[in-house]
Design a protein around this motif. Sequence first.
Motif, short mmCIF file in Angstrom:
data_model
loop_
_atom_site.label_atom_id
_atom_site.label_comp_id
_atom_site.label_asym_id
_atom_site.label_seq_id
_atom_site.Cartn_x
_atom_site.Cartn_y
_atom_site.Cartn_z
N VAL A 52 33.64 -41.74 -5.85
CA VAL A 52 34.27 -42.34 -4.67
C VAL A 52 35.71 -41.85 -4.61
CG1 VAL A 52 35.06 -44.48 -3.61
CG2 VAL A 52 32.79 -44.38 -4.65
N LYS A 53 36.12 -41.37 -3.44
CA LYS A 53 37.49 -40.91 -3.24
C LYS A 53 38.18 -41.80 -2.21
CE LYS A 53 36.31 -36.01 -4.02
NZ LYS A 53 34.86 -36.13 -4.19
N THR A 54 39.41 -42.22 -2.49
CA THR A 54 40.16 -43.01 -1.52
C THR A 54 41.48 -42.30 -1.22
OG1 THR A 54 41.31 -44.36 -3.20
CG2 THR A 54 39.15 -45.13 -2.43
N TYR A 55 41.90 -42.35 0.04
CA TYR A 55 43.13 -41.72 0.49
C TYR A 55 43.99 -42.76 1.21
CZ TYR A 55 40.43 -37.34 0.00
OH TYR A 55 39.65 -36.31 -0.46
N PHE A 94 45.20 -33.77 -0.38
CA PHE A 94 45.15 -34.93 0.50
C PHE A 94 44.39 -34.66 1.80
CE2 PHE A 94 49.20 -35.14 -1.89
CZ PHE A 94 48.91 -36.25 -2.66
N GLU A 95 43.72 -33.52 1.88
CA GLU A 95 42.99 -33.18 3.09
C GLU A 95 41.50 -33.48 2.94
OE1 GLU A 95 43.76 -29.08 3.85
OE2 GLU A 95 45.91 -29.38 4.30
N VAL A 96 40.95 -34.05 3.98
CA VAL A 96 39.51 -34.29 4.03
C VAL A 96 38.84 -33.00 4.51
CG1 VAL A 96 37.69 -35.68 5.09
CG2 VAL A 96 39.89 -36.72 4.51
N PHE A 137 39.67 -43.26 -13.60
CA PHE A 137 40.25 -42.87 -12.32
C PHE A 137 41.11 -41.63 -12.47
CE2 PHE A 137 43.54 -45.47 -14.25
CZ PHE A 137 44.71 -44.80 -13.92
N CYS A 138 41.34 -40.97 -11.37
CA CYS A 138 42.28 -39.85 -11.30
C CYS A 138 43.09 -40.05 -10.02
CB CYS A 138 41.55 -38.52 -11.28
SG CYS A 138 42.65 -37.08 -11.33
N ALA A 139 44.43 -39.93 -10.12
CA ALA A 139 45.27 -40.25 -8.97
C ALA A 139 46.30 -39.15 -8.72
CB ALA A 139 45.97 -41.58 -9.19
N TRP A 140 46.58 -38.94 -7.44
CA TRP A 140 47.64 -38.03 -7.00
C TRP A 140 48.58 -38.84 -6.10
CZ3 TRP A 140 42.53 -37.04 -7.26
CH2 TRP A 140 42.10 -35.93 -8.00
N ARG A 178 46.09 -40.26 -3.25
CA ARG A 178 44.63 -40.18 -3.34
C ARG A 178 44.22 -40.68 -4.72
NH1 ARG A 178 41.26 -34.46 -3.50
NH2 ARG A 178 39.54 -35.22 -4.82
N ILE A 179 43.19 -41.51 -4.76
CA ILE A 179 42.69 -42.03 -6.04
C ILE A 179 41.18 -41.87 -6.06
CG2 ILE A 179 42.65 -43.97 -7.65
CD1 ILE A 179 45.01 -45.16 -6.08
N ASP A 180 40.67 -41.16 -7.07
CA ASP A 180 39.24 -40.97 -7.25
C ASP A 180 38.75 -41.86 -8.38
OD1 ASP A 180 39.68 -39.02 -5.41
OD2 ASP A 180 38.96 -37.35 -6.65
#
Length: 554
Positions: free
Chosen positions: A68-71, A205-207, A48-51, A60-62
């Motif tokens: 898969v990206k989650t916000y 954090f922008e889509v 995972f990678c997280a901001w 945000r966590i990828d």
Amino acid sequence: MFFKIFLYFALIIYCSAYKCQVTDPVWSKTYTVQGTILIPYAELVEPFCAWYDGVSKASRIDYYGGMVKTYQLAKENDYGVSIKIAPITTEEQLNSITCLQVNGTGENPITPQNVLPDLRGFTCVGEEIIDGIKTEKLQFKQEFGNKINKYTMWLRYKKNSDGGFTPIPVRYEMKGFNSLLGSHYDHYYLNYDYFDNSDIASEVFEVANNMTCVGFPGPGDKHIYTFNPMREFMLPHYEGHVDFEFDKFKSKHNRQYETKLEHEKRKEIFRQNLRFIHSKNRAQLGYSLGVNHLADHTELELKALRGKQYTSGYNGGNPFPYSELDIKKALVTILPDQLDWRLFGAVTPVKDQSICGSCWSFGTVGAIEGAYFLKNGGNLVRLSQQALIDCSWGYGNNGCDGGEDFRAYQWMLKHGGIPTEEEYGPYLGQDGYCHANNVSLVAKITGFVNVTTNNQDALRLAIAKHGPISVAIDASHKTFSFYSNGLYYEPKCKNGPDELDHAVLAVGYGVMNGQLYWLVKNSWSTYWGNDGYILMSAKNNNCGVMTDPTYVTM
């Protein structure tokens, strides 16, 4: 002995005397982290990678390299929004990048998701070397009901220009013990490979501007596994989503456990299987997994469903009667690009073999039913698996404890056929008394044929000319147990003759996204797979579909 006692007390003195570098460490309000989640009980390793930006209240966590990206955006709308961006495949589109959105509510607002645990209540217990790094070790114990959860955080520090220290995460681990079960019920840990507490650009954090997010039904707390899977691993402890999913599972499959102990045991098995299912779906494997009636089963119980045995040497079957030239001619003249014998009425409905290792009887009977269908002018007759379970012991089959198709064929050759299900009686899901001598036998066979092994075109020809084919596969992987839809390819699958543990029925073939697949009927009920069926990739003879195919002659 004296030395061990001395060492023990010395360790106690050292730990009690150790002074933490920072008394109450607090994570930076803004950080970027890369790492890996490891869940031994679920056999998972997920990168995972997280901001995280606590100031702007966004995270945000990828997962799996951004597959898969989650916000989690707390300032959007009235109560925040949770967003997931993932590739979606339908009948019309392949891997279409789609944005799904769940809105927060007053009862369940969306908040930014930490990937570092809240350290309030943790106590520093000493130092430890982790992967060559000198760390401080902090622990926290939490009790609720029958459960005792022990959390451990390993961290190091970076000295700041103002003389203070910034904590840097190295590893975080949770071990959960259930006193009712008398064993550990959960275990996971996160390894942190990269940490940076610099400011984060708002664009993170922008889509994308050209992407429209589609609403996803239901409140956000019911979509933890899909929209915010990290939440269950972080303190404060949360498992309302597990209770919700387990209650749904029990209701759908009419589960009523006799004791509280059994209920706890099954819930913890379900928890790990649920994690496995959703993690693999995030990996975008080309197929999807789903929660089915097997989600509360142990590995041993799943193994019991796979009753295909193995005997080395010649099985008595006839060789495939088509030469390489015959096969090449058939490819040009008679073989369709795709075939599904269900559409011609040659396949009976999917059954549930239940807690009986009788898969071999279903693959066998399916092949015989298809051959009999072709022989008698397209009239499909349901034949009896139970008769083979009860009566073919003398040929080496072992009823619910496993068997092989060729042994059932040998029994039929001697006795002149097999009973219909209507005459012999329904499938029992257990060994029963043989009464084949009291009923009439139909579908007399003259022999059986071993299709040329590991040959795609030979198997396609066999299916096209002789109907559904009995095949053996390696079904030992959890991806198979929880398969739902899509083109199944499991890199860990074996295909050696002695590595196949399950018997199924190949009822057709086709091409999806340029890949040849086998349409396979299983015997684990319509709750499993796509109404009881699976599309199995032919690539590299994955899972052994082409290793030992057989069909009967009449």
